[in-house]
Motif scaffolding. Structure first.
Motif, PDB file in Angstrom:
ATOM      1  N   LEU A  69      12.628   3.693  -1.482  1.00 22.33           N
ATOM      2  CA  LEU A  69      13.673   2.793  -0.142  1.00 22.33           C
ATOM      3  C   LEU A  69      13.917   1.541  -0.885  1.00 22.33           C
ATOM      4  N   GLU A  70      13.668   0.644  -1.861  1.00 19.99           N
ATOM      5  CA  GLU A  70      13.679  -0.882  -2.272  1.00 19.99           C
ATOM      6  C   GLU A  70      15.358  -0.479  -3.154  1.00 19.99           C
ATOM      7  N   CYS A 121       0.355  -1.299   0.129  1.00 22.21           N
ATOM      8  CA  CYS A 121      -0.277  -0.236   0.017  1.00 22.21           C
ATOM      9  C   CYS A 121       1.010   1.542   0.112  1.00 22.21           C
ATOM     10  N   LEU A 122       2.122   1.107  -0.024  1.00 19.76           N
ATOM     11  CA  LEU A 122       2.986   2.317   0.118  1.00 19.76           C
ATOM     12  C   LEU A 122       3.252   3.218  -1.039  1.00 19.76           C
ATOM     13  N   PRO A 123       3.024   4.256  -1.388  1.00 20.55           N
ATOM     14  CA  PRO A 123       2.742   5.007  -2.704  1.00 20.55           C
ATOM     15  C   PRO A 123       3.975   4.338  -3.652  1.00 20.55           C
ATOM     16  N   SER A 124       4.025   4.297  -4.984  1.00 18.42           N
ATOM     17  CA  SER A 124       4.743   3.149  -5.990  1.00 18.42           C
ATOM     18  C   SER A 124       5.848   4.038  -5.975  1.00 18.42           C
ATOM     19  N   ASP A 125       6.587   5.428  -6.375  1.00 19.51           N
ATOM     20  CA  ASP A 125       7.830   5.797  -5.933  1.00 19.51           C
ATOM     21  C   ASP A 125       8.561   5.791  -4.448  1.00 19.51           C
ATOM     22  N   HIS A 145       2.827  11.047   3.943  1.00 19.52           N
ATOM     23  CA  HIS A 145       3.107  12.650   4.881  1.00 19.52           C
ATOM     24  C   HIS A 145       4.422  13.198   4.824  1.00 19.52           C
ATOM     25  N   TYR A 146       5.419  12.209   4.701  1.00 19.35           N
ATOM     26  CA  TYR A 146       7.204  12.187   4.904  1.00 19.35           C
ATOM     27  C   TYR A 146       7.806  12.346   3.517  1.00 19.35           C
ATOM     28  N   ARG A 147       6.432  11.871   2.277  1.00 16.45           N
ATOM     29  CA  ARG A 147       6.688  11.582   0.292  1.00 16.45           C
ATOM     30  C   ARG A 147       8.188  12.060  -0.011  1.00 16.45           C
ATOM     31  N   ASP A 148       7.338  14.146   0.305  1.00 18.57           N
ATOM     32  CA  ASP A 148       8.749  14.538  -0.448  1.00 18.57           C
ATOM     33  C   ASP A 148      10.321  13.619   0.159  1.00 18.57           C
ATOM     34  N   ARG A 149       9.517  14.089   2.506  1.00 20.92           N
ATOM     35  CA  ARG A 149      11.230  14.114   2.250  1.00 20.92           C
ATOM     36  C   ARG A 149      12.033  13.060   2.170  1.00 20.92           C
ATOM     37  N   ILE A 150      11.566  11.847   2.080  1.00 18.56           N
ATOM     38  CA  ILE A 150      12.269  10.528   1.890  1.00 18.56           C
ATOM     39  C   ILE A 150      12.930  10.538   0.434  1.00 18.56           C
ATOM     40  N   LEU A 151      11.476  10.762  -0.448  1.00 11.73           N
ATOM     41  CA  LEU A 151      13.022  10.980  -1.946  1.00 11.73           C
ATOM     42  C   LEU A 151      13.599  11.665  -2.153  1.00 11.73           C
ATOM     43  N   SER A 152      14.103  12.687  -1.060  1.00 14.05           N
ATOM     44  CA  SER A 152      14.851  13.618  -1.272  1.00 14.05           C
ATOM     45  C   SER A 152      16.009  13.356  -0.777  1.00 14.05           C
ATOM     46  N   CYS A 153      15.983  12.477  -0.292  1.00 13.34           N
ATOM     47  CA  CYS A 153      17.516  11.530   0.466  1.00 13.34           C
ATOM     48  C   CYS A 153      17.691  10.220  -1.015  1.00 13.34           C
ATOM     49  N   ASN A 154      19.575  11.079  -0.902  1.00 15.91           N
ATOM     50  CA  ASN A 154      19.534  10.370  -2.116  1.00 15.91           C
ATOM     51  C   ASN A 154      20.817   8.920  -1.506  1.00 15.91           C
ATOM     52  N   ASN A 155      21.027   8.387  -0.519  1.00 12.67           N
ATOM     53  CA  ASN A 155      21.423   7.732  -0.415  1.00 12.67           C
ATOM     54  C   ASN A 155      20.711   6.148   1.111  1.00 12.67           C
ATOM     55  N   SER A 156      21.006   5.810   1.839  1.00 16.56           N
ATOM     56  CA  SER A 156      20.858   4.673   2.796  1.00 16.56           C
ATOM     57  C   SER A 156      20.733   5.498   4.186  1.00 16.56           C
TER      58      SER A 156
END
Length: 176
Positions: free
Chosen positions: A59-60, A50-54, A115-126
């Motif tokens: 994350l994967e 159910c996570l947004p696919s992007d 809710h934190y989608r944009d912040r998650i997507l802005s991270c470029n490393n694990s």
């Protein structure tokens, strides 16, 4: 979980015990703690579907399956991971209100990640992602109204989650 029930809901130890038993039996949470963690695995699979696919792909791609950040959220119903007790108790309120079929912890986790989608997507490393998922989000989740609204919206939009804890004997369906 038992300590949270005792600490926040009842001063009566016997009543806290029976609330805990109800949580384990009625919500079938005891399956989260079986020897193989089968219930936890299926709950995390429901969450991942159910996570947004992007976000899921991001994350994967960084080697972070849901078990690396959401397992603790699910096993403790957010009590051990989140600093904002009003957010945690809001999740618990929704869990009791909507019942076991809603799998509120998975829906709450989806709402938090969304809710934190944009912040998650802005991270470029694990490392950035791990700090965000394990420290920043749990320490900054204070928008209780937004969280509640997101969970309720997710509950309406998501349909029933693909895997229910009451059906551990059945083979989980593929993610949509």
């Amino acid at each position: 979980m038992a300590a949270t029930i005792l600490m926040h809901f009842y001063e009566d130890e016997e009543m806290a015990f029976w609330v805990f038993v109800t949580l384990m039996d009625r919500f079938n949470w005891k399956q989260l703690f079986d020897g193989k963690l089968a219930g936890l695995t299926q709950l995390l699979d429901s969450f991942a579907c159910c996570l947004p696919s992007d976000v899921a792909l991001h994350l994967e791609a960084h080697g972070l399956p849901p078990s690396t950040y959401a397992a603790n959220w699910m096993l403790t119903l957010f009590t051990a991971a989140f600093d904002c007790w009003s957010a945690v108790l809001q999740i618990w309120d929704l869990m009791w209100l909507l019942g076991p079929e809603a799998l509120v912890p998975a829906q709450a986790a989806v709402a938090i990640i969304s809710h934190y989608r944009d912040r998650i997507l802005s991270c470029n490393n694990s490392n950035c992602l791990l700090v965000l998922l394990h420290h920043t989000i749990p320490q900054t989740l204070v928008h209780v109204g937004t969280l509640r609204d997101n969970i309720l919206t997710e509950a309406v939009l998501m349909q029933p989650l693909p895997i229910a804890l009451c059906s551990l004997d059945s083979k989980p369906p593929d993610c949509p």
